[in-house]
Design a protein around this motif. Structure first.
Motif, mmCIF file in Angstrom:
data_model
loop_
_atom_site.group_PDB
_atom_site.id
_atom_site.type_symbol
_atom_site.label_atom_id
_atom_site.label_comp_id
_atom_site.label_asym_id
_atom_site.label_seq_id
_atom_site.Cartn_x
_atom_site.Cartn_y
_atom_site.Cartn_z
ATOM 1 N N ALA A 82 -3.417 -9.821 -1.351
ATOM 2 C CA ALA A 82 -3.862 -9.393 -2.169
ATOM 3 C C ALA A 82 -2.964 -7.764 -1.538
ATOM 4 O O ALA A 82 -2.285 -7.522 -0.414
ATOM 5 N N THR A 83 -2.348 -7.400 -2.876
ATOM 6 C CA THR A 83 -0.728 -6.147 -2.234
ATOM 7 C C THR A 83 -0.938 -5.206 -3.181
ATOM 8 O O THR A 83 -2.071 -5.748 -4.647
ATOM 9 N N ARG A 84 -0.792 -4.313 -3.500
ATOM 10 C CA ARG A 84 -1.012 -3.040 -4.160
ATOM 11 C C ARG A 84 0.591 -2.620 -5.061
ATOM 12 O O ARG A 84 2.216 -2.783 -3.696
ATOM 13 N N ASP A 85 1.174 -2.302 -6.088
ATOM 14 C CA ASP A 85 2.983 -1.833 -6.253
ATOM 15 C C ASP A 85 2.947 -0.587 -6.321
ATOM 16 O O ASP A 85 1.867 0.012 -6.093
ATOM 17 N N LYS B 215 2.731 1.754 -8.381
ATOM 18 C CA LYS B 215 1.852 2.269 -9.410
ATOM 19 C C LYS B 215 0.264 2.230 -9.329
ATOM 20 O O LYS B 215 -0.289 2.476 -9.498
ATOM 21 N N GLY B 216 0.508 1.465 -7.538
ATOM 22 C CA GLY B 216 -0.922 1.066 -7.046
ATOM 23 C C GLY B 216 -2.331 0.165 -8.080
ATOM 24 O O GLY B 216 -3.009 0.141 -7.330
ATOM 25 N N LYS B 217 -1.188 -0.901 -8.793
ATOM 26 C CA LYS B 217 -1.735 -2.189 -9.157
ATOM 27 C C LYS B 217 -1.979 -2.979 -8.608
ATOM 28 O O LYS B 217 -1.443 -3.542 -7.640
ATOM 29 N N LEU B 218 -3.476 -3.608 -8.420
ATOM 30 C CA LEU B 218 -3.540 -4.870 -7.586
ATOM 31 C C LEU B 218 -3.228 -6.275 -8.076
ATOM 32 O O LEU B 218 -3.169 -6.021 -9.139
ATOM 33 N N HIS B 219 -2.678 -6.700 -7.392
ATOM 34 C CA HIS B 219 -2.150 -7.986 -7.525
ATOM 35 C C HIS B 219 -2.638 -9.012 -6.638
ATOM 36 O O HIS B 219 -2.565 -8.348 -5.619
#
Length: 121
Positions: free
Chosen positions: A30-33, A35-39
């Motif tokens: 789990a990572t955030r890009d 822009k703070g969006k979770l992937h």
């Protein structure tokens, strides 16, 4: 015939006084890009059962602890997501047996507040 809410390793154990099912999402990554969006890469959804028992006789405590002695074992329980009895494979966390006490009106020695977590494999 008595009904049991929990069957461990094929053994109907005394009904817990406290029983909680936690639904856990298991992520491989789990990572955030920027822009703070979770992937996230969710690989499974598992259950954790937290249970505690009322005073147990010496025999009831032994039966319960022996039911969870193997590395992995089956547990049949009422699952809140399935809305029915489910059987899954679990392992046990630390087993707590905090107090051996004599309870005169119950006529003997009892283990009080035995508790542990069951975690789905």
């Amino acid at each position: 015939m008595a009904t049991y809410s929990l069957i461990i390793s094929g053994t109907a154990v005394k009904t817990p006084s406290s029983f909680q099912v936690t639904i856990q999402d298991i992520d491989a990554k789990a990572t955030r890009d920027a822009k703070g969006k979770l992937h996230r890469d969710r690989v499974a959804t598992k259950r954790k059962i937290s249970a505690q028992w009322p005073p147990l006789t010496l025999k009831e405590c032994s039966t319960l602890l022996n039911a969870v002695k193997d590395e992995f074992f089956t547990v049949k329980y009422l699952d809140p997501v399935d809305g029915a009895m489910a059987t899954r494979t679990f392992y046990v966390g630390d087993r707590t047996t905090p107090a051996l006490t004599f309870i005169d009106n119950l006529g003997g020695y009892f283990w009080k507040d035995v508790s542990f977590d069951l975690v789905e494999q």
